[in-house]
Scaffold this motif. Structure first.
Motif, PDB file in Angstrom:
ATOM      1  N   GLU A 288     -10.189  29.120 -14.360  1.00 28.71           N
ATOM      2  CA  GLU A 288     -10.025  29.239 -12.912  1.00 28.71           C
ATOM      3  C   GLU A 288     -10.700  30.494 -12.351  1.00 28.71           C
ATOM      4  OE1 GLU A 288      -8.858  27.399 -10.483  1.00 28.71           O
ATOM      5  OE2 GLU A 288      -7.918  25.755 -11.564  1.00 28.71           O
ATOM      6  N   ILE A 289     -10.571  31.603 -13.041  1.00 29.79           N
ATOM      7  CA  ILE A 289     -11.193  32.843 -12.554  1.00 29.79           C
ATOM      8  C   ILE A 289     -12.718  32.731 -12.598  1.00 29.79           C
ATOM      9  CG2 ILE A 289     -11.480  35.326 -12.975  1.00 29.79           C
ATOM     10  CD1 ILE A 289      -8.769  34.410 -11.653  1.00 29.79           C
ATOM     11  N   TYR A 290     -13.225  32.073 -13.621  1.00 27.49           N
ATOM     12  CA  TYR A 290     -14.680  31.874 -13.657  1.00 27.49           C
ATOM     13  C   TYR A 290     -15.126  30.976 -12.500  1.00 27.49           C
ATOM     14  CZ  TYR A 290     -19.397  31.160 -15.192  1.00 27.49           C
ATOM     15  OH  TYR A 290     -20.764  31.125 -15.219  1.00 27.49           O
ATOM     16  N   GLU A 291     -14.362  29.914 -12.222  1.00 27.39           N
ATOM     17  CA  GLU A 291     -14.710  29.002 -11.131  1.00 27.39           C
ATOM     18  C   GLU A 291     -14.560  29.674  -9.763  1.00 27.39           C
ATOM     19  OE1 GLU A 291     -12.194  25.558 -11.612  1.00 27.39           O
ATOM     20  OE2 GLU A 291     -13.247  24.903 -13.423  1.00 27.39           O
ATOM     21  N   GLU A 292     -13.476  30.420  -9.556  1.00 32.31           N
ATOM     22  CA  GLU A 292     -13.188  31.003  -8.242  1.00 32.31           C
ATOM     23  C   GLU A 292     -13.925  32.303  -7.959  1.00 32.31           C
ATOM     24  OE1 GLU A 292      -9.032  31.609  -7.530  1.00 32.31           O
ATOM     25  OE2 GLU A 292      -8.534  29.499  -7.811  1.00 32.31           O
ATOM     26  N   LEU A 293     -14.125  33.124  -8.994  1.00 33.29           N
ATOM     27  CA  LEU A 293     -14.668  34.468  -8.768  1.00 33.29           C
ATOM     28  C   LEU A 293     -15.934  34.766  -9.564  1.00 33.29           C
ATOM     29  CD1 LEU A 293     -11.282  36.432  -8.793  1.00 33.29           C
ATOM     30  CD2 LEU A 293     -12.641  35.766  -6.794  1.00 33.29           C
ATOM     31  N   GLN A 294     -16.416  33.790 -10.342  1.00 27.94           N
ATOM     32  CA  GLN A 294     -17.671  33.931 -11.081  1.00 27.94           C
ATOM     33  C   GLN A 294     -17.685  35.131 -12.019  1.00 27.94           C
ATOM     34  OE1 GLN A 294     -20.346  31.437 -10.475  1.00 27.94           O
ATOM     35  NE2 GLN A 294     -18.409  30.567  -9.820  1.00 27.94           N
ATOM     36  N   CYS A 295     -16.546  35.420 -12.639  1.00 26.65           N
ATOM     37  CA  CYS A 295     -16.497  36.506 -13.610  1.00 26.65           C
ATOM     38  C   CYS A 295     -15.574  36.112 -14.760  1.00 26.65           C
ATOM     39  CB  CYS A 295     -16.060  37.825 -12.970  1.00 26.65           C
ATOM     40  SG  CYS A 295     -14.530  37.772 -12.053  1.00 26.65           S
ATOM     41  N   GLU A 296     -15.664  36.870 -15.838  1.00 28.80           N
ATOM     42  CA  GLU A 296     -14.864  36.580 -17.019  1.00 28.80           C
ATOM     43  C   GLU A 296     -13.776  37.626 -17.172  1.00 28.80           C
ATOM     44  OE1 GLU A 296     -17.169  35.811 -20.546  1.00 28.80           O
ATOM     45  OE2 GLU A 296     -18.653  34.679 -19.403  1.00 28.80           O
ATOM     46  N   ILE A 297     -12.602  37.142 -17.613  1.00 23.54           N
ATOM     47  CA  ILE A 297     -11.458  38.032 -17.792  1.00 23.54           C
ATOM     48  C   ILE A 297     -10.910  37.910 -19.205  1.00 23.54           C
ATOM     49  CG2 ILE A 297     -10.730  38.057 -15.380  1.00 23.54           C
ATOM     50  CD1 ILE A 297      -8.552  35.958 -16.243  1.00 23.54           C
ATOM     51  N   GLU A 298     -10.185  38.934 -19.586  1.00 25.24           N
ATOM     52  CA  GLU A 298      -9.366  38.904 -20.797  1.00 25.24           C
ATOM     53  C   GLU A 298      -7.920  38.806 -20.311  1.00 25.24           C
ATOM     54  OE1 GLU A 298      -8.110  42.296 -23.870  1.00 25.24           O
ATOM     55  OE2 GLU A 298     -10.259  41.791 -23.938  1.00 25.24           O
ATOM     56  N   VAL A 299      -7.184  37.853 -20.870  1.00 23.14           N
ATOM     57  CA  VAL A 299      -5.806  37.621 -20.440  1.00 23.14           C
ATOM     58  C   VAL A 299      -4.856  38.342 -21.384  1.00 23.14           C
ATOM     59  CG1 VAL A 299      -4.047  35.879 -19.945  1.00 23.14           C
ATOM     60  CG2 VAL A 299      -6.463  35.375 -19.497  1.00 23.14           C
ATOM     61  N   GLY A 300      -3.962  39.119 -20.808  1.00 21.19           N
ATOM     62  CA  GLY A 300      -2.983  39.872 -21.589  1.00 21.19           C
ATOM     63  C   GLY A 300      -1.601  39.249 -21.502  1.00 21.19           C
ATOM     64  N   ASP A 301      -0.587  40.104 -21.465  1.00 20.45           N
ATOM     65  CA  ASP A 301       0.802  39.662 -21.476  1.00 20.45           C
ATOM     66  C   ASP A 301       1.210  38.980 -20.174  1.00 20.45           C
ATOM     67  OD1 ASP A 301       1.120  40.780 -23.991  1.00 20.45           O
ATOM     68  OD2 ASP A 301       1.943  42.662 -23.213  1.00 20.45           O
ATOM     69  N   GLN A 302       2.138  38.050 -20.301  1.00 12.32           N
ATOM     70  CA  GLN A 302       2.704  37.403 -19.127  1.00 12.32           C
ATOM     71  C   GLN A 302       3.584  38.404 -18.388  1.00 12.32           C
ATOM     72  OE1 GLN A 302       4.220  33.334 -19.429  1.00 12.32           O
ATOM     73  NE2 GLN A 302       6.039  33.976 -18.313  1.00 12.32           N
ATOM     74  N   ILE A 303       3.480  38.386 -17.066  1.00  9.94           N
ATOM     75  CA  ILE A 303       4.296  39.265 -16.224  1.00  9.94           C
ATOM     76  C   ILE A 303       5.550  38.536 -15.766  1.00  9.94           C
ATOM     77  CG2 ILE A 303       4.383  40.573 -14.066  1.00  9.94           C
ATOM     78  CD1 ILE A 303       1.291  40.798 -14.315  1.00  9.94           C
ATOM     79  N   GLU A 304       5.366  37.330 -15.246  1.00  4.10           N
ATOM     80  CA  GLU A 304       6.477  36.635 -14.603  1.00  4.10           C
ATOM     81  C   GLU A 304       6.266  35.131 -14.670  1.00  4.10           C
ATOM     82  OE1 GLU A 304       9.745  36.581 -13.614  1.00  4.10           O
ATOM     83  OE2 GLU A 304       9.343  38.393 -12.460  1.00  4.10           O
ATOM     84  N   LEU A 305       7.361  34.398 -14.661  1.00  4.61           N
ATOM     85  CA  LEU A 305       7.353  32.947 -14.456  1.00  4.61           C
ATOM     86  C   LEU A 305       8.247  32.700 -13.250  1.00  4.61           C
ATOM     87  CD1 LEU A 305       6.913  29.956 -14.976  1.00  4.61           C
ATOM     88  CD2 LEU A 305       8.731  30.058 -16.690  1.00  4.61           C
ATOM     89  N   THR A 306       7.663  32.154 -12.198  1.00  4.52           N
ATOM     90  CA  THR A 306       8.368  31.905 -10.953  1.00  4.52           C
ATOM     91  C   THR A 306       8.349  30.410 -10.664  1.00  4.52           C
ATOM     92  OG1 THR A 306       7.585  34.008 -10.076  1.00  4.52           O
ATOM     93  CG2 THR A 306       8.396  32.414  -8.477  1.00  4.52           C
ATOM     94  N   VAL A 307       9.478  29.892 -10.222  1.00  3.53           N
ATOM     95  CA  VAL A 307       9.551  28.512  -9.754  1.00  3.53           C
ATOM     96  C   VAL A 307       9.917  28.582  -8.281  1.00  3.53           C
ATOM     97  CG1 VAL A 307      10.673  26.272 -10.017  1.00  3.53           C
ATOM     98  CG2 VAL A 307      10.274  27.710 -12.035  1.00  3.53           C
TER      99      VAL A 307
END
Length: 134
Positions: free
Chosen positions: A53-72
């Protein structure tokens, strides 16, 4: 019965600031601020979905770390299950393809924006804890 929508959001940190993105006029929740990301597709892990999604939306690559939150959060269009993760840029700088504007803000500035409701628990967590330089 409302549809369950599973999405991910990237809390991208750079120089102790967080990337915030404003949704466009023609989208659901127009002009609300959010952490960029999107829907998890079948067969994807949340981390894989976030990188795509980040590549599609912002044309850049990210490294994903720890989860912060799960919200419903229940909206009129469905029930959103949002997982947010600490992330860092590994290649490129954000280029807008879906959002109208982005801002890099410090934690104590986040509450000044009009956020999508599902993002608020992440905002609360970020403003109440020391920001990790992921």
């Amino acid at each position: 019965m409302k549809k369950n929508i599973h999405v991910v959001g990237a809390v991208i940190i750079k120089d102790e600031k967080i990337l915030c993105a404003q949704r466009g006029k023609g989208r659901v929740l127009p002009f609300k601020w959010e952490f960029p990301g999107g829907k998890i597709e079948e067969g994807e892990s949340p981390q894989q979905a976030l990188q795509r999604e980040i590549y599609e939306e912002l044309q850049c690559e990210i490294e994903v770390g720890d989860q912060i939150e799960l919200t419903v959060h229940e909206y009129d269009f469905g029930i959103v299950h949002l997982r947010t993760f600490y992330c860092k840029l590994v290649e490129g700088e954000p280029i807008l393809t879906e959002h109208v504007i982005i801002k890099w803000l410090q934690c104590d500035e986040l509450e000044n924006l009009d956020w999508a409701p599902a993002d608020l628990p992440t905002i609360e967590k970020l403003t109440s804890t020391a920001l990790l330089e992921y």
